[in-house]
Design a protein around this motif. Structure first.
Motif: not given
Length: 199
Positions: A56-61, A63-74
């Protein structure tokens, strides 16, 4: 059972004492076996919980990486949009007010030349482009919003406004449509800018 002080234990007494010790040891061994079994079971449960928590921690990591990438693009898109708006603002002095403006429409600022009829009509290809031009040509003096044209072309279809805006921008680049803006610069409209014909 106990020895009389100073007495010598008899073989029978020693045997009974050893039998009692055996029972005590058997009880202790059984008790510790049970305790060890419970600890083993608890250890397996802890291992399972640890494995699940690790996954679950790995999945959270991830997901966080993807969210961070989306936020950077935004953020990059927001900065690009701000730059684009700023660049248009610097050139606002070159825009002119289109007159006359119908009473039921906002005051508009033109982003291109006023309507002039070229010698040769511009050839339009593509069924959607032709349909959009037919809509705008239905009232050539009117300033059409992308939403109005979209509703006439696609009704309430999902994404119709975005597709139609891209289509109208393409026709604007062909110089067959004039792009105009409301006085506050927040709304974009399109107006016939040249004669045209279907290819």
């Amino acid at each position: 059972m106990s020895l009389i002080d100073g007495g010598t234990p008899s073989p029978d007494w020693v045997a009974l004492d050893m039998e009692a010790m055996l029972r005590e040891c058997d009880g202790a061994i059984a008790s510790k076996d049970d305790e060890l079994r419970r600890l083993d079971e608890a250890g397996e449960a802890i291992k399972s919980q640890k494995a699940r928590a690790t996954e679950e921690r790995q999945q959270a990591v991830l997901a966080r990486q993807k969210a961070e990438a989306v936020l950077e693009k935004l953020y990059a898109a927001v900065e690009e949009a701000a730059g684009l708006r700023a660049s248009r603002g610097h050139g606002s002095s070159r825009l002119r007010i289109v007159h006359p403006v119908p009473d039921d429409e906002p005051e508009l600022h033109s982003a291109s030349h006023p309507f002039t009829a070229p010698t040769d009509p511009i050839r339009i290809v593509g069924s959607r482009s032709i349909a959009a031009m037919q809509v705008v040509s239905g009232d050539p003096r009117r300033s059409w919003s992308a939403g109005e044209v979209a509703r006439l072309l696609e009704g309430e279809a999902k994404g119709a406004n975005r597709r139609t805006r891209c289509l109208l921008d393409g026709l604007h680049r062909q110089s067959v449509l004039e792009k105009v803006y409301s006085s506050d610069g927040k709304r974009t409209y399109y107006r016939l800018a040249a004669t045209w014909e279907a290819a």
